[in-house]
Design a protein around this motif. Structure first.
Motif, PDB file in Angstrom:
ATOM      1  N   GLU A   1      -8.694  12.203 -33.088  1.00  0.00           N
ATOM      2  CA  GLU A   1      -8.370  12.763 -31.784  1.00  0.00           C
ATOM      3  C   GLU A   1      -9.489  13.699 -31.358  1.00  0.00           C
ATOM      4  OE1 GLU A   1      -5.003  15.739 -30.237  1.00  0.00           O
ATOM      5  OE2 GLU A   1      -4.258  13.959 -31.262  1.00  0.00           O
ATOM      6  N   LYS A   2      -9.889  13.590 -30.100  1.00  0.00           N
ATOM      7  CA  LYS A   2     -10.993  14.436 -29.655  1.00  0.00           C
ATOM      8  C   LYS A   2     -10.524  15.887 -29.592  1.00  0.00           C
ATOM      9  CE  LYS A   2     -10.368  13.864 -24.693  1.00  0.00           C
ATOM     10  NZ  LYS A   2     -10.993  13.514 -23.440  1.00  0.00           N
ATOM     11  N   PRO A   3     -11.419  16.792 -29.919  1.00  0.00           N
ATOM     12  CA  PRO A   3     -11.045  18.210 -29.923  1.00  0.00           C
ATOM     13  C   PRO A   3     -10.822  18.696 -28.491  1.00  0.00           C
ATOM     14  CG  PRO A   3     -13.391  17.972 -30.302  1.00  0.00           C
ATOM     15  CD  PRO A   3     -12.799  16.585 -30.300  1.00  0.00           C
ATOM     16  N   PRO A   4     -10.078  19.783 -28.349  1.00  0.00           N
ATOM     17  CA  PRO A   4      -9.849  20.304 -26.997  1.00  0.00           C
ATOM     18  C   PRO A   4     -11.163  20.792 -26.389  1.00  0.00           C
ATOM     19  CG  PRO A   4      -8.972  21.822 -28.651  1.00  0.00           C
ATOM     20  CD  PRO A   4      -9.411  20.587 -29.367  1.00  0.00           C
ATOM     21  N   PRO A   5     -11.277  20.698 -25.078  1.00  0.00           N
ATOM     22  CA  PRO A   5     -12.526  21.127 -24.440  1.00  0.00           C
ATOM     23  C   PRO A   5     -12.702  22.639 -24.515  1.00  0.00           C
ATOM     24  CG  PRO A   5     -10.905  20.477 -22.790  1.00  0.00           C
ATOM     25  CD  PRO A   5     -10.317  20.151 -24.125  1.00  0.00           C
ATOM     26  N   PHE A   6     -13.938  23.067 -24.421  1.00  0.00           N
ATOM     27  CA  PHE A   6     -14.269  24.487 -24.454  1.00  0.00           C
ATOM     28  C   PHE A   6     -14.245  25.024 -23.028  1.00  0.00           C
ATOM     29  CE2 PHE A   6     -17.469  27.839 -24.013  1.00  0.00           C
ATOM     30  CZ  PHE A   6     -16.964  28.759 -24.906  1.00  0.00           C
ATOM     31  N   TYR A   7     -13.519  26.111 -22.840  1.00  0.00           N
ATOM     32  CA  TYR A   7     -13.470  26.755 -21.533  1.00  0.00           C
ATOM     33  C   TYR A   7     -14.000  28.176 -21.672  1.00  0.00           C
ATOM     34  CZ  TYR A   7     -10.266  22.986 -20.293  1.00  0.00           C
ATOM     35  OH  TYR A   7      -9.706  21.772 -20.054  1.00  0.00           O
TER      36      TYR A   7
ATOM     37  N   GLU B   1      -2.163  30.422 -11.647  1.00  0.00           N
ATOM     38  CA  GLU B   1      -1.144  29.921 -12.563  1.00  0.00           C
ATOM     39  C   GLU B   1      -0.508  28.649 -12.001  1.00  0.00           C
ATOM     40  OE1 GLU B   1       1.517  33.224 -13.160  1.00  0.00           O
ATOM     41  OE2 GLU B   1       0.267  34.061 -14.747  1.00  0.00           O
ATOM     42  N   GLY B   2      -0.300  27.662 -12.872  1.00  0.00           N
ATOM     43  CA  GLY B   2       0.325  26.405 -12.475  1.00  0.00           C
ATOM     44  C   GLY B   2      -0.671  25.297 -12.136  1.00  0.00           C
ATOM     45  N   GLU B   3      -1.945  25.646 -11.950  1.00  0.00           N
ATOM     46  CA  GLU B   3      -2.951  24.628 -11.623  1.00  0.00           C
ATOM     47  C   GLU B   3      -3.474  23.962 -12.890  1.00  0.00           C
ATOM     48  OE1 GLU B   3      -5.211  25.661  -7.559  1.00  0.00           O
ATOM     49  OE2 GLU B   3      -5.826  26.893  -9.265  1.00  0.00           O
ATOM     50  N   LYS B   4      -3.956  22.730 -12.704  1.00  0.00           N
ATOM     51  CA  LYS B   4      -4.513  21.975 -13.823  1.00  0.00           C
ATOM     52  C   LYS B   4      -5.989  22.313 -13.988  1.00  0.00           C
ATOM     53  CE  LYS B   4      -1.494  18.041 -14.205  1.00  0.00           C
ATOM     54  NZ  LYS B   4      -1.457  16.651 -14.573  1.00  0.00           N
ATOM     55  N   VAL B   5      -6.360  22.635 -15.219  1.00  0.00           N
ATOM     56  CA  VAL B   5      -7.757  22.898 -15.548  1.00  0.00           C
ATOM     57  C   VAL B   5      -8.460  21.562 -15.787  1.00  0.00           C
ATOM     58  CG1 VAL B   5      -9.295  24.041 -17.189  1.00  0.00           C
ATOM     59  CG2 VAL B   5      -7.131  25.075 -16.592  1.00  0.00           C
ATOM     60  N   SER B   6      -7.729  20.621 -16.351  1.00  0.00           N
ATOM     61  CA  SER B   6      -8.222  19.263 -16.601  1.00  0.00           C
ATOM     62  C   SER B   6      -7.012  18.342 -16.476  1.00  0.00           C
ATOM     63  CB  SER B   6      -8.853  19.164 -17.993  1.00  0.00           C
ATOM     64  OG  SER B   6      -7.852  19.236 -18.988  1.00  0.00           O
ATOM     65  N   PRO B   7      -7.221  17.014 -16.514  1.00  0.00           N
ATOM     66  CA  PRO B   7      -6.065  16.118 -16.438  1.00  0.00           C
ATOM     67  C   PRO B   7      -5.092  16.285 -17.597  1.00  0.00           C
ATOM     68  CG  PRO B   7      -8.097  14.906 -15.986  1.00  0.00           C
ATOM     69  CD  PRO B   7      -8.487  16.274 -16.407  1.00  0.00           C
TER      70      PRO B   7
END
Length: 152
Positions: free
Chosen positions: A90-96, A118-124
């Motif tokens: 599984e690919k690791p979580p992205p770095f933010y 709050e509530g918005e998507k950072v990624s899909p």
């Protein structure tokens, strides 16, 4: 037909005869004219037609080998073993990277140069659940995880 009366048949014959003679000469000497044109202009145009000899032979009927056909038709198809599925890691979580957090009437953050609330998507795969002074809580494909404001 008025032309025939005015000119006459002799004059008409004299006028048309060179045309008829030219057609007959062209028909009779067609191959010779083509050959001379090709000899003269072929080197300029790189055109050298080749004459292919075609021989026609009798079609021979082939006998069908019945024994061979029976062996081919009686061959059972081979079975293919299914390969075990290889689990892809599984690919690791992205770095933010959080560069700004604002807490007031509304809460805002800048992650990787983009403004979110709050509530918005950072990624899909992930969305922002909570924004606090310490960091941002994300929830998604990798579960719940905190991105700290000072983690960079």
């Amino acid at each position: 037909m008025d032309i025939l009366k005015k000119i006459g048949t002799k004059e008409l014959t004299v006028l048309v005869s060179p045309l008829i003679a030219g057609v007959f000469i062209f028909i009779l000497l067609n191959d010779l004219i083509k050959q001379k044109i090709i000899e003269h202009w072929g080197s300029y145009l790189n055109y050298y037609p080749e004459i292919i000899d075609i021989e026609f032979t009798e079609k021979k009927e082939k006998k069908v080998d019945i024994e061979f056909l029976q062996t081919v038709l009686n061959i059972k198809p081979y079975s293919v073993k299914t390969a075990n599925k290889v689990k892809t890691p599984e690919k690791p979580p992205p770095f933010y990277k959080i560069s700004f957090i604002y807490i007031g009437k509304n809460r805002y953050t800048i992650i990787n140069g983009k403004l979110f609330t709050e509530g918005e998507k950072v990624s899909p795969e992930e969305k922002i659940v909570r924004i606090s002074k310490e960091g941002v809580l994300l929830k998604g494909k990798w579960g719940e995880r905190w991105i700290k404001f000072y983690d960079y």
